[in-house]
Every structure is written in structure tokens, then in C-alpha cells.
Design an enzyme around this catalytic site. Structure first.
Site: not given
Ligand code: NAD
Ligand code: UGA
Length: 455
Positions: A12, A92-93, A133, A166, A274
Site C-alpha cells: 500500500g 491498504v485502504n 491500516s 494527520a 477516515c
Molecule cells: P490510500 O487509498 O491512499 O492507499 C491505499 C493503497 O493501497 C492504494 O494505493 C491501493 O492501490 C493499495 N492497495 C490496495 N489493495 C492492495 C493490494 N492488495 N496490494 C497492493 N496494494 C494495494 O489509503 P490511505 O489513506 O493510505 O489509508 C490506508 C489506511 O490507513 C486506511 O486503513 C486508513 O484508515 C488508515 N489511515 C489513513 C490516514 C490518512 O491520513 N489518510 C491516517 C491514519 C490511518
Molecule cells: C485525522 C486524525 O487527526 C489523525 O490522527 C488520524 O490518523 C487520521 O484522521 C486518520 O486516521 O485518517 P486527518 O483526517 O488527516 O487526520 O485530518 P484532521 O486534522 O484530523 O482533520 C479532519 C477534519 O476535521 C478536517 O476536515 C478538518 O478541517 C476538520 N476539523 C479539524 C475541524 O473542522 N475543526 C477542528 O478543530 C479540527
């Protein structure tokens, strides 16, 4: 037996996998890191100058590591990297399920299960499999069950190491995390992963828990953060009708050390990939275990968020329709400093305005306009157009909405905007970034979320 992680594979290469592995490679030059993805266009972008993810500071980290001890490869070439790995991260997602039991709420573990099958097929020797993930609590059971079918002689440990970064501050969050969480059952495996992070994270910030606590802590952390935004947004509506000012109220709340000042910014609602999916996953888990009231409690956090977006959109639509029906939307990303618009409040607000028959002029400094247009409702596709510059988007606008807190919106040229917008234009600031005095002096009245119309 003491284990050492010298070879890492990560499946991922998304918003989490790419930046996280880049920082590990940067801080641990002795560790070889390979990031694998099915999406070959994404892999190619990671190997190019135009990275697929925009994050301040990411370019520099990639420049230092790529080709040294970090590489991005397509999944069809990934078998050897998994075989050589001491640890494989699954990054991965985990979206909301769209069909089958729990559809609309439960997490879809299909992508995670595919990774577990891939690891089971290719791993050799002992491999630590790491959930990066966000997973529902007890997902590690599913992974272990799949790994147990491995045809080879490989053995496995499964750890939960959820990510708290974040977007927009990913590199800072990864380099200086509040905490790194490692949940597991085998101390040697937990220690081996802790040793990797110990190259830059202080020991007291590396938290060790059981597997289930780690999985649940991640869902709970996002639910608590979302709940704070919904709480302040609920207060914002009350401020608007009573003359209280949400920023003043938030400041008072934040000075109570038990509450703290962060995550109290009123807005048009939270977005991002998320919060919604993780809240719904938590709601589903509560329902699954028969916990009706906790399920309803967490659901109400999401419901308030939907309401906040709707009421903001409706206010703007009502104003615009009394005039020429043209709305400029400034900011499509779900927050500033990212090109990500997944679940951005701008999507629902734009769809709502388009359904009201309003014509939209959209602007964002980072979001890919074509990709954003594709997520809007099909039947409204003729109702909007994109502009790179704010002044162009504001041409003839009866309402100007600010939906992302990009720095550029704090210092707009209000005089210039007043000459291009329609007479009777009103600014709807959904992020409390517009100075109502400066805009008002240029003849542009401002409605601010949590404050109301400037007097
Ligand atoms: P994303 O969609 O940006 O990336 C996931 C990647 O995994 C994609 O590029 C996809 O092609 C790849 N993928 C899926 N299945 C696959 C497979 N079988 N083999 C190889 N590649 C594969 O997702 P993301 O934002 O990076 O989030 C990933 C995980 O992390 C999620 O569970 C999400 O909840 C968690 N997370 C996200 C954030 C964030 O800020 N985006 C923060 C903390 C946790
Ligand atoms: C959030 C968490 O902050 C991370 O800790 C976590 O890892 C991540 O989700 C995840 O699991 O994906 P993110 O979604 O990237 O991170 O961004 P945030 O800064 O949390 O903001 C989320 C949303 O809330 C945004 O739309 C932001 O504008 C909104 N927000 C945030 C508000 O409206 N008010 C606030 O005071 C703070």
C-alpha cells in the site's frame, strides 16, 4: 529469541504507506524498505518528480531516501521483497463496506485479506505482519487465520501499529509523533518493531498494549476527535442565533487544561477519508455486540456533521437564489495543505447547491479539478466550472463560500473581488479565516460560521 528488523516491505503506497515508509527509511538508513502497490500509475508517480501525495516536507524526505534504502515497486514484482522481509506492513485502504453484512457501516477488509493471502503465499522464514491500516477490533484474528493457510514453512507474528498522522502535517507527525502504538502478543515481535521506531521516537512515547486495545484505540481516537468537532459545531449554531462568538467560547473551553485547546475550530463539518468511515465502523461494532446506546451515541456525532454541512449549504443557496444564482466555492480539499478531497465537506455542499439549481464556480490551489468534478452527482455536471485563480472564480458570484482554510483566503484582495463579484454578493466563511472588517470595508458583507453576519 531477539529479533531485528532490517528488511521491511509495505503493501500500500497511499497517503499513509508512502510517507510512513519514507520516514522510516530516512531515520533508519540501515533498514531496506520496499513499498508495493497494485496501482502501477501510483507507483510510477512515487518514482517520479510529481509525487502522488502532496505533503509539506515529503519531497525532501523522498529525495534523501529513494534509490538509497527506499524503493516503490508494482505488486507483480513484490514477491521477492515479501520473501526477504523481516516485517511486512499492511497499509491498504479499509473503506466502508458497500454490500453484504454490515454494508454502509462495517469496514471492508477485502483489501487487507488480499494482502494477508499475498504474504501467506510469498513469505519465507519468520515474518512480523504489521497492521498499519485502521482495522476493526479483532481484525488480527482474520489475518492470523489467513496466514495459517500459508503453503510454505514460514512462521508469523501479527502486530497492530495504527497510524495517527494527520494529512497536511504528515511528515511532522511522523517525525515527532505524540505516541507510537504497538499492540501484540509476542514480546520479541513488539520489541523488534519498537527498536525500529526507537531510532527517532523517545522510549516513553512508544506505547505497548494488547492487540485488541491497539486496534480499538485507533478507532476510539478518531471518534473522540470527530466528536470534538461535532461538539464545537453544535455550539457554533447556537452562537449564531444568540450573539455569542464561537471563537471566544472555544478559547474559554480550551484554557481548561482538562479540555485543552486543540480541535475546537468550528467549521462546515469535518471531512477526510477516515473520520466518517471509522465512526461508522465503531457504530457497527457496538451494534454487533448489542450495545445499542453506545452505537446511537457515536452515530449522533456523524449525524451532527451531516446537519452542519446541510445548513451551511442551505444558507448560501437561499442567498444566492434571491440574486443571480451563481456561487463561487473557494477550497475543495478537506483541509489545508493537502490535495486530498476524500469525503471533503465541499462535495456534499456542492451537490446540495447544484440540486438547488445554483451554478458553481470552483477554485482550489491543489485539488485536481477533473477528479473533483467526477465525484459530483452526474446529473449536475453542466452546473459547474473550475478556475485556478480566486478572482476568476468570483466573477459574477452572488455568494462566495470559503470551505477550506487555505492561507491564501486569509489575505484576499477584497477590493478587487468586490469589483468582479455581483452586486449583493455575500461571503459565507465556513472556516473563520476571513477578516469580516477588511472584507466589509470593501463592501463585502460576511457571514461566519459560529458568529453569524458581521454587524
Ligand atoms: P490510500 O487509498 O491512499 O492507499 C491505499 C493503497 O493501497 C492504494 O494505493 C491501493 O492501490 C493499495 N492497495 C490496495 N489493495 C492492495 C493490494 N492488495 N496490494 C497492493 N496494494 C494495494 O489509503 P490511505 O489513506 O493510505 O489509508 C490506508 C489506511 O490507513 C486506511 O486503513 C486508513 O484508515 C488508515 N489511515 C489513513 C490516514 C490518512 O491520513 N489518510 C491516517 C491514519 C490511518
Ligand atoms: C485525522 C486524525 O487527526 C489523525 O490522527 C488520524 O490518523 C487520521 O484522521 C486518520 O486516521 O485518517 P486527518 O483526517 O488527516 O487526520 O485530518 P484532521 O486534522 O484530523 O482533520 C479532519 C477534519 O476535521 C478536517 O476536515 C478538518 O478541517 C476538520 N476539523 C479539524 C475541524 O473542522 N475543526 C477542528 O478543530 C479540527
Amino acid at each position: 529469541m531477539k529479533r531485528r528488523i532490517l528488511n521491511i516491505a509495505c503493501i500500500g503506497a497511499g497517503y499513509v504507506g508512502g510517507p510512513t515508509m519514507a520516514v522510516i527509511a530516512d531515520r533508519c538508513p540501515h533498514v531496506s524498505v520496499t513499498v508495493i502497490d497494485l496501482n502501477e500509475a501510483r507507483v510510477a508517480a512515487w518514482n517520479s518528480e510529481a509525487l502522488p501525495v502532496y505533503e509539506p516536507g515529503l519531497d525532501e524526505v523522498i529525495r534523501r531516501t529513494r534509490g538509497r534504502n527506499l524503493r516503490f515497486i508494482p505488486q507483480r514484482e513484490g514477491a521477492a521483497a515479501v520473501a526477504a522481509a523481516d516485517a511486512v506492513f499492511i497499509s491498504v485502504n479499509t473503506p466502508t463496506k458497500t454490500q453484504g453484512p454490515g454494508a454502509g457501516k462495517a469496514s471492508d477488509l477485502g483489501y487487507v485479506e488480499a494482502c494477508a493471502r499475498y504474504i501467506a503465499e510469498h513469505a519465507q522464514g519468520h515474518t512480523i505482519v504489521i497492521e498499519k491500516s485502521t482495522m476493526p477490533v479483532r481484525a488480527a484474528d482474520t489475518i492470523k487465520r489467513i496466514l495459517a493457510t500459508s503453503p510454505g514453512v514460514g512462521t508469523f507474528d501479527v502486530l497492530s501499529n495504527p497510524e495517527f498522522l494527520a494529512e497536511g502535517t504528515a511528515i511532522r507527525d511522523l517525525e515527532k509523533p505524540d505516541r507510537v502504538l504497538i499492540g501484540g502478543e509476542t514480546p520479541a515481535a513488539v520489541d523488534a518493531l519498537a527498536e525500529v521506531y526507537a531510532h527517532w521516537v523517545p522510549d516513553q512515547a512508544i506505547l505497548r498494549t494488547g492487540l485488541w486495545s491497539a486496534e480499538l484505540s485507533k478507532l476510539a481516537a478518531n471518534a473522540f476527535l470527530a466528536q470534538r468537532v461535532s461538539s464545537i459545531n453544535a455550539i457554533s449554531a447556537l452562537c449564531e442565533v444568540t450573539g455569542a462568538q464561537v471563537e471566544e467560547v472555544a478559547k474559554v473551553l480550551g484554557t481548561d487544561t482538562r479540555i485543552g485547546p486543540k480541535f475546537l475550530k468550528a467549521s462546515v463539518g469535518y471531512g477526510g477519508s477516515c473520520f466518517k468511515k471509522d465512526l461508522l465502523s465503531l457504530v457497527y461494532l457496538c451494534e454487533f455486540y448489542g450495545l445499542t446506546e453506545p452505537a446511537a451515541y457515536w452515530q449522533s456525532v456523524q449525524d451532527l456533521n451531516e446537519w452542519q454541512k446541510r445548513r451551511f449549504a442551505q444558507m448560501a443557496a437561499t442567498h444566492a437564489k434571491k440574486h443571480g444564482g451563481v456561487v463561487a466555492v473557494l477550497g475543495l480539499a478537506f483541509k489545508k495543505n493537502t490535495n486530498d478531497f476524500r469525503e471533503s465537506p465541499a462535495i456534499d455542499i456542492c451537490n446540495h447547491l447544484l440540486a438547488e439549481g445554483v451554478r458553481l464556480r470552483l477554485q482550489d490551489e491543489r485539488v485536481d479539478a477533473k477528479a473533483f468534478g467526477e465525484v459530483l452527482v452526474d446529473e449536475y455536471k453542466a452546473g459547474f466550472s473550475f478556475f485556478r485563480e480566486v478572482t476568476e472564480a468570483a466573477q459574477g458570484a452572488d455568494a462566495i463560500l470559503v470551505l477550506t482554510e487555505w492561507d491564501q483566503y486569509t489575505k484576499l484582495d477584497w477590493r478587487k473581488l468586490s469589483t468582479v463579484a455581483a452586486a449583493g454578493v455575500m461571503i459565507f466563511d465556513g472556516r473563520t479565516v476571513v477578516d469580516p472588517v477588511a472584507a466589509g470595508a470593501a463592501g463585502l458583507p460576511v457571514f461566519t460560521v459560529g458568529i453569524g453576519a458581521a454587524k
